[in-house]
Motif scaffolding. Structure first.
Motif: not given
Length: 295
Positions: A214-236
């Motif tokens: 995302v051309d340097g906007a990774e922090e903003e993307v992760l701010s919206g996905l942090s909980d989803f990522i942390k709680n995922s049991e199987q993901i790449k």
């Protein structure tokens, strides 16, 4: 040199192509000097390349296997868009405003990025998609990655905030309407006219593969996905780390702390489009992270 790049009068008086040439020449000298005594095999390979060539984003011989002049750009009269043939029976469409030469160069760069030896390669033999993959292509642009894998996966969510890509994306995936969803908003942590709340959107979508570029906007993307990522049991997740100086260190740490296995792509990039690029100059193109309930 960074000061000069940002110096207003210099930018006015010196044409951009010449500024880029000067900057790349400066970086070449700095990299060779900085790594003059290195014993790192990967970096030695880059040094050999730079001794015989100009600075490239991907400083490796494989880039010379590609020639943008050989790329044929076609025109679809019905859709009124240019396209390039992409693999078998697939067409990759581009923005209406782009010239044929710009499309040739852009498509050539896409091929280089996804070469098997590229530091920017998303997939490997051991890090791949399959028929059960539900993919979020975040920062898809023309969506070459999604077009490559569309026949192998269950569904793809295409995130692209630039509305100029909407028409080309719909043209590219016309025959895959049942397998794609296009979201013309930035992925963030709140809902607005131009943004979508990742936490809300990803709920119950069964998404299990993310490509984030995302051309340097990774922090903003992760701010919206942090909980989803942390709680995922199987993901790449294929996560680009070359846009900013500390991205590789910062995001590798984040994923490891949240139970992911993390590996970097092979090799390095020289991301000279970042005019604040400084020592150590070389950046990992991306990290491939994985969490599995079986691991």
């Amino acid at each position: 040199m960074n000061f000069i790049n940002n110096f207003f009068i210099y930018r006015i008086l010196v044409p951009k192509p010449l500024r880029t040439l000067i900057w790349k020449s400066f970086l070449k000298k700095k990299i060779l000097s900085f790594y003059s005594n290195t014993n790192d095999i990967e970096i030695k390979k880059i040094k050999r390349f730079l001794l015989n060539n100009k600075t490239e984003i991907f400083p490796y011989e494989f880039i010379f296997n590609y020639d943008f002049n050989k790329i044929k750009v076609n025109y679809d009269k019905l859709k009124k868009l240019n396209y390039v043939d992409f693999n078998t029976n697939k067409k990759l469409f581009f923005k209406k405003s782009w010239s044929r030469k710009r499309i040739q160069k852009a498509f050539n760069q896409l091929l280089i990025e996804q070469d098997n030896d590229s530091p920017h390669r998303y997939l490997t033999k051991n890090f791949n998609v399959d028929k059960d993959s539900v993919v979020a292509d975040i920062g898809c642009a023309e969506a070459n990655f999604s077009l490559e894998i569309i026949d192998k996966v269950k569904h793809i969510y295409l995130f692209e905030s630039n509305s100029n890509w909407l028409k080309p994306l719909n043209a590219t995936f016309e025959k895959y309407k049942n397998k794609i969803t296009i979201i013309n908003k930035k992925l963030s942590n709140f809902e607005s006219e131009k943004t979508i709340d990742g936490k809300k959107f990803f709920k119950n979508k069964n998404i299990n593969f993310l490509k984030i570029d995302v051309d340097g906007a990774e922090e903003e993307v992760l701010s919206g996905l942090s909980d989803f990522i942390k709680n995922s049991e199987q993901i790449k997740i294929a996560f680009c780390t070359y846009h900013k100086q500390n991205d590789f260190k910062l995001y590798s740490k984040f994923f490891k702390e949240n139970g992911f296995k993390v590996e970097n792509s092979k090799g390095y990039t020289v991301f000279y489009w970042d005019k604040n690029l400084k020592a150590p100059y070389l950046r990992r193109g991306l990290i491939r992270v994985k969490k599995s309930i079986n691991s």
